[in-house]
Design a protein around this motif. Structure first.
Motif, short mmCIF file in Angstrom:
data_model
loop_
_atom_site.label_atom_id
_atom_site.label_comp_id
_atom_site.label_asym_id
_atom_site.label_seq_id
_atom_site.Cartn_x
_atom_site.Cartn_y
_atom_site.Cartn_z
N TYR A 85 -17.47 -20.82 -4.21
CA TYR A 85 -17.97 -21.88 -4.55
C TYR A 85 -17.17 -23.12 -4.98
CZ TYR A 85 -22.22 -19.46 -3.51
OH TYR A 85 -23.29 -18.89 -2.62
N PRO A 86 -16.21 -22.79 -5.91
CA PRO A 86 -15.21 -23.81 -6.53
C PRO A 86 -14.44 -24.56 -5.03
CG PRO A 86 -14.91 -21.95 -7.74
CD PRO A 86 -15.91 -21.53 -6.51
N ALA A 87 -14.13 -23.86 -3.93
CA ALA A 87 -13.32 -24.38 -2.86
C ALA A 87 -14.25 -25.32 -2.00
CB ALA A 87 -12.74 -23.32 -2.04
N ILE A 88 -15.76 -24.79 -1.82
CA ILE A 88 -16.70 -25.60 -1.18
C ILE A 88 -16.90 -26.88 -2.10
CG2 ILE A 88 -19.20 -25.68 -0.48
CD1 ILE A 88 -18.71 -22.52 -0.21
N ALA A 89 -17.11 -26.68 -3.35
CA ALA A 89 -17.46 -27.98 -4.23
C ALA A 89 -16.25 -29.01 -4.15
CB ALA A 89 -17.79 -27.68 -5.46
N GLU A 90 -14.99 -28.54 -4.24
CA GLU A 90 -13.74 -29.43 -4.12
C GLU A 90 -14.01 -29.96 -2.80
OE1 GLU A 90 -10.75 -31.63 -4.83
OE2 GLU A 90 -11.59 -30.28 -6.26
N ALA A 91 -14.15 -29.48 -1.65
CA ALA A 91 -14.23 -30.06 -0.11
C ALA A 91 -15.27 -30.93 -0.20
CB ALA A 91 -14.38 -28.90 0.78
N LEU A 92 -16.24 -30.80 -0.86
CA LEU A 92 -17.46 -31.70 -0.76
C LEU A 92 -17.45 -32.80 -1.63
CD1 LEU A 92 -20.28 -29.15 -0.13
CD2 LEU A 92 -19.18 -30.60 1.47
N ARG A 93 -16.45 -32.85 -2.59
CA ARG A 93 -16.46 -33.61 -3.51
C ARG A 93 -16.66 -35.30 -3.33
NH1 ARG A 93 -12.36 -33.74 -8.57
NH2 ARG A 93 -12.84 -31.61 -7.77
N ASP A 94 -15.91 -35.85 -2.47
CA ASP A 94 -16.09 -37.29 -2.28
C ASP A 94 -16.83 -37.76 -1.03
OD1 ASP A 94 -14.26 -37.70 -4.52
OD2 ASP A 94 -12.33 -37.17 -3.07
N LEU A 95 -17.83 -36.64 -0.71
CA LEU A 95 -18.61 -37.03 0.44
C LEU A 95 -19.73 -37.56 -0.06
CD1 LEU A 95 -17.72 -34.12 2.75
CD2 LEU A 95 -16.72 -36.40 2.92
N ASP A 96 -20.52 -38.42 0.85
CA ASP A 96 -21.82 -39.07 0.46
C ASP A 96 -22.78 -38.19 1.19
OD1 ASP A 96 -24.03 -40.36 -0.26
OD2 ASP A 96 -23.84 -42.14 1.29
N ILE A 97 -23.13 -36.92 0.69
CA ILE A 97 -24.05 -35.94 1.31
C ILE A 97 -25.51 -36.12 1.15
CG2 ILE A 97 -24.43 -33.48 1.39
CD1 ILE A 97 -21.72 -32.81 0.16
N GLY A 98 -26.30 -36.20 2.31
CA GLY A 98 -27.60 -36.18 1.97
C GLY A 98 -28.36 -35.18 2.48
N ILE A 99 -27.85 -34.54 3.30
CA ILE A 99 -28.82 -33.35 3.94
C ILE A 99 -28.04 -31.99 3.95
CG2 ILE A 99 -29.72 -32.34 6.09
CD1 ILE A 99 -30.46 -35.06 6.90
N LEU A 100 -28.29 -30.91 3.19
CA LEU A 100 -27.89 -29.64 3.69
C LEU A 100 -28.58 -28.52 4.53
CD1 LEU A 100 -26.17 -27.31 2.55
CD2 LEU A 100 -27.65 -26.94 0.53
N GLY A 101 -28.15 -28.32 5.51
CA GLY A 101 -28.87 -27.56 6.53
C GLY A 101 -28.26 -26.23 6.35
N ARG A 102 -28.97 -25.37 5.80
CA ARG A 102 -28.86 -23.85 5.59
C ARG A 102 -29.40 -23.14 6.69
NH1 ARG A 102 -30.51 -20.35 1.06
NH2 ARG A 102 -29.03 -18.82 1.15
N GLU A 103 -28.83 -22.43 7.57
CA GLU A 103 -29.36 -21.84 8.48
C GLU A 103 -29.86 -20.67 8.00
OE1 GLU A 103 -30.13 -19.18 11.46
OE2 GLU A 103 -28.52 -18.92 10.30
N PRO A 104 -31.10 -20.23 8.20
CA PRO A 104 -32.09 -20.92 9.19
C PRO A 104 -33.03 -21.89 8.58
CG PRO A 104 -32.94 -18.84 8.42
CD PRO A 104 -31.72 -19.11 7.75
N MET A 105 -32.84 -22.23 7.02
CA MET A 105 -33.62 -23.36 6.69
C MET A 105 -32.79 -24.62 6.39
SD MET A 105 -34.56 -21.83 2.79
CE MET A 105 -33.91 -22.99 1.56
N ALA A 106 -33.54 -25.82 6.06
CA ALA A 106 -32.68 -26.80 5.76
C ALA A 106 -33.57 -27.48 4.52
CB ALA A 106 -33.10 -28.03 6.78
N MET A 107 -32.67 -28.13 3.65
CA MET A 107 -33.00 -28.95 2.46
C MET A 107 -32.93 -30.20 2.69
SD MET A 107 -32.13 -28.11 -1.35
CE MET A 107 -30.47 -28.62 -1.19
N ILE A 108 -33.38 -31.27 2.61
CA ILE A 108 -33.16 -32.58 2.54
C ILE A 108 -33.16 -33.25 1.06
CG2 ILE A 108 -33.75 -34.99 3.09
CD1 ILE A 108 -35.08 -34.03 5.72
N TYR A 109 -32.17 -33.79 0.79
CA TYR A 109 -32.03 -34.40 -0.78
C TYR A 109 -32.66 -35.66 -0.43
CZ TYR A 109 -29.57 -35.19 -4.90
OH TYR A 109 -29.18 -35.02 -6.34
#
Length: 134
Positions: A85-109
């Motif tokens: 998780y720390p490496a994932i959090a670092e990779a996502l840090r500066d992105l404007d993330i609106g949607i997390l698609g978690r196969e097979p389900m999705a979560m919209i922020y």
């Protein structure tokens, strides 16, 4: 079923109102890959997350060439536990993330944000990402 299809073509939400980037896990095959392509078709840049770096590069190139959007890849294996998780959090840090698609389900922020809220929301999203996968 036909009504759902027709309505989905007519009544579409501007997904970019939630954020420019979507994060999709399991993105190199099946439902995850289809989900990544649909989100790209609807104008979102895509972060592809999966185990196979070679497959990630192939899917990223397909999305970039078909949709003219940006992609980023994160190679990880969720079976490796909490250490990823720390490496994932670092990779996502500066992105404007609106949607997390978690196969097979999705979560919209769902909360729309102002620019001043962006940093706080990205921090909240990383916390939610951690909670969802625990």
């Amino acid at each position: 079923m036909v009504l759902v299809y027709v309505l989905s073509k007519v009544w579409q939400t501007d997904l970019k109102a939630y954020g420019q980037w979507a994060v999709v896990t399991g993105a190199t095959a099946g439902i995850g890959k289809a989900y990544a392509n649909e989100l790209a078709r609807r104008g979102l840049d895509i972060v592809l997350v999966s185990r196979s770096k070679d497959k990630l590069h192939i899917v990223a190139k397909e999305i970039e060439s078909q949709h003219g959007l940006q992609t980023q890849i994160i190679q990880t294996d969720f079976t490796e536990g909490h250490d990823i998780y720390p490496a994932i959090a670092e990779a996502l840090r500066d992105l404007d993330i609106g949607i997390l698609g978690r196969e097979p389900m999705a979560m919209i922020y769902r909360r729309k944000r102002t620019r001043s809220q962006k940093g706080d929301d990205n921090q909240e999203m990383r916390k939610e990402l951690k909670l969802v996968n625990n």
